[in-house]
Design an enzyme around this catalytic site. Structure first.
Site, PDB file in Angstrom:
ATOM      1  N   THR A   1      -9.048   4.575   7.368  1.00  0.00           N
ATOM      2  CA  THR A   1      -8.236   3.723   8.241  1.00  0.00           C
ATOM      3  C   THR A   1      -8.376   4.143   9.706  1.00  0.00           C
ATOM      4  OG1 THR A   1      -6.261   5.091   7.939  1.00  0.00           O
ATOM      5  CG2 THR A   1      -6.561   3.265   6.397  1.00  0.00           C
TER       6      THR A   1
ATOM      7  N   ASP B   1      -6.361   8.390  11.062  1.00  0.00           N
ATOM      8  CA  ASP B   1      -6.133   8.910  12.424  1.00  0.00           C
ATOM      9  C   ASP B   1      -4.725   8.527  12.902  1.00  0.00           C
ATOM     10  OD1 ASP B   1      -6.667   6.148  12.619  1.00  0.00           O
ATOM     11  OD2 ASP B   1      -7.521   6.338  14.634  1.00  0.00           O
TER      12      ASP B   1
ATOM     13  N   ASP C   1      -1.452   3.945  10.293  1.00  0.00           N
ATOM     14  CA  ASP C   1      -2.034   4.865   9.308  1.00  0.00           C
ATOM     15  C   ASP C   1      -0.908   5.544   8.528  1.00  0.00           C
ATOM     16  OD1 ASP C   1      -5.105   5.502  10.435  1.00  0.00           O
ATOM     17  OD2 ASP C   1      -3.668   5.022  12.002  1.00  0.00           O
TER      18      ASP C   1
ATOM     19  N   ASN D   1      -7.064   7.393  17.179  1.00  0.00           N
ATOM     20  CA  ASN D   1      -5.980   6.920  18.045  1.00  0.00           C
ATOM     21  C   ASN D   1      -5.552   7.976  19.052  1.00  0.00           C
ATOM     22  OD1 ASN D   1      -5.562   4.312  16.953  1.00  0.00           O
ATOM     23  ND2 ASN D   1      -4.530   5.214  15.188  1.00  0.00           N
TER      24      ASN D   1
ATOM     25  N   PHE E   1     -11.066  -1.535  17.366  1.00  0.00           N
ATOM     26  CA  PHE E   1     -11.006  -0.111  17.750  1.00  0.00           C
ATOM     27  C   PHE E   1     -11.763   0.818  16.795  1.00  0.00           C
ATOM     28  CE2 PHE E   1      -9.169   4.123  17.531  1.00  0.00           C
ATOM     29  CZ  PHE E   1      -9.304   4.541  18.843  1.00  0.00           C
ATOM     30  N   ASN E   2     -11.491   0.745  15.489  1.00  0.00           N
ATOM     31  CA  ASN E   2     -12.091   1.726  14.570  1.00  0.00           C
ATOM     32  C   ASN E   2     -13.612   1.683  14.589  1.00  0.00           C
ATOM     33  OD1 ASN E   2      -9.633   2.680  13.750  1.00  0.00           O
ATOM     34  ND2 ASN E   2      -9.539   1.433  11.879  1.00  0.00           N
TER      35      ASN E   2
ATOM     36  N   HIS F   1      -1.947  -3.016  10.690  1.00  0.00           N
ATOM     37  CA  HIS F   1      -3.347  -2.960  10.243  1.00  0.00           C
ATOM     38  C   HIS F   1      -3.572  -2.150   8.953  1.00  0.00           C
ATOM     39  CE1 HIS F   1      -4.341  -4.503  14.262  1.00  0.00           C
ATOM     40  NE2 HIS F   1      -3.596  -3.537  14.760  1.00  0.00           N
ATOM     41  N   ASP F   2      -3.386  -0.846   9.056  1.00  0.00           N
ATOM     42  CA  ASP F   2      -3.960   0.050   8.042  1.00  0.00           C
ATOM     43  C   ASP F   2      -3.377  -0.040   6.630  1.00  0.00           C
ATOM     44  OD1 ASP F   2      -5.730   0.969   9.934  1.00  0.00           O
ATOM     45  OD2 ASP F   2      -4.486   2.662  10.535  1.00  0.00           O
TER      46      ASP F   2
END
Ligand code: BDR
Ligand code: CA
Length: 313
Positions: free
Chosen positions: A127, A11, A16, A41, A169-170, A243-244
């Site tokens: 992700t 996303d 990402d 996102n 979040f995810n 993060h991703d």
């Protein structure tokens, strides 16, 4: 070595986007069969556009891109423009890409690819919110046999939540989907905030990427610099957590990570703790182990890898 077949479900999202670049930089190890976009996102119309923009930037217009689910299974959609900016990829120029959007729905692409996988099972790399993967598993449960592993970014244990006090979040973006995925019976490797909060894009690290001076590194440095503003204030840290790309880095260099096999359960009932990942790190629940939880990372090793790979463009 035959490159490992993977599908990235994402996303974008600056982080990402960097995960996509890292995968695209590594054709000897990874065979990127396709990229599927999900709402997260930012709304789906932007996430699929952003994926195609990344394919153009990396000169990989050959990779098929699919749009998937535009909302979570049961809850109202949530987005995160306050982190990622209006476009989802603020910090780099947005343009109308040449990379086409495939007509097929992302869920059908995932199903078809897995059904055809036969002796070469596919690794899924989500992700974003897990809606596309969950819908595919619901629609055709037999695809699970052809999933080699699911290597995802999501959840938190020691770090608490980043969207609510208890949820990352995810996972909170579609907790019911996460529940389906974590119970699908296939090997799962989950990297959440406990790892990603150790991987900080400090100014020095971003500068090394900017110094590479190619299209992809310019886009990456621009996006990470944007990301920097919001997160360094929020976490009072010298850099934003990245993060991703951790998921792809794990596929390339598992030795950079520490993981533990345990039970991970998703909260889907309580509004207060919705989307919480209950990670039984100390084996106190008696629940059956279902996933590996990433809990440590060699952050310098990660940035070495990322910088070295982005230099290839
Ligand atoms: C996750 O949520 C999104 O904001 C990022 O792209 C990442 O996938 C981190 O919580
Ligand atoms: Ca994401």
């Amino acid at each position: 070595m035959t490159p490992r077949p993977i599908i990235i479900d994402c996303d974008p999202g600056q982080d990402d986007a960097v995960a996509l670049f890292l995968a695209m930089s590594s054709p000897d190890e990874l065979n990127l069969l396709g990229i599927t976009a999900v709402a997260g996102n930012v709304p789906l119309a932007l996430t699929e556009l952003n994926v195609r923009i990344m394919c153009d930037v990396a000169d990989r217009r050959d990779i098929p891109v699919f749009a998937g689910c535009d909302k979570p299974l049961r809850r109202e959609a949530i987005t995160a423009e306050y982190v990622h900016g209006k476009t989802g990829i603020d910090g780099m120029d947005v343009f109308e890409p040449d990379t086409p959007l495939q007509e097929q729905h992302a869920v059908d692409f995932i199903i078809e690819t897995l059904l055809q996988a036969g002796k070469a099972p596919v690794t899924l790399v989500p992700t974003g919110p897990l809606t596309n993967i969950a819908v595919a598993l619901k629609k055709r449960p037999e695809i699970a046999e052809n999933i080699e592993e699911i290597v995802l970014m999501g959840g938190a244990m020691r770090e608490g939540g980043n969207r609510t006090p208890s949820a990352e979040f995810n996972i909170i973006a579609d907790p019911h989907a996460a529940d389906i995925v974590f119970n699908c019976g296939r090997p799962i490797m989950a990297f959440g905030l406990d790892v990603t909060h150790k991987v900080l894009s400090t100014e020095a690290r971003v500068q090394r990427i900017a110094d590479l001076g190619n299209n992809v590194s310019d886009a990456t440095a621009g996006m990470l610099s944007f990301f920097h503003r919001y997160d360094t204030e929020k976490y009072d840290s010298p850099g934003t957590p990245l993060h991703d790309p951790i998921t792809v880095a794990y596929l390339l260099r598992p030795d950079l990570f520490k993981t533990k096999y345990c039970n991970i359960a998703i909260e889907t009932e309580s509004e207060l703790t919705m989307g919480h990942t209950a990670i039984d790190f100390w084996y106190v629940s008696g629940r059956e182990k279902n996933a590996y939880w990433g809990y440590d990372v060699d952050a310098d090793g990660f940035y070495e890898l990322l910088t070295e790979r982005l230099a290839r463009f």
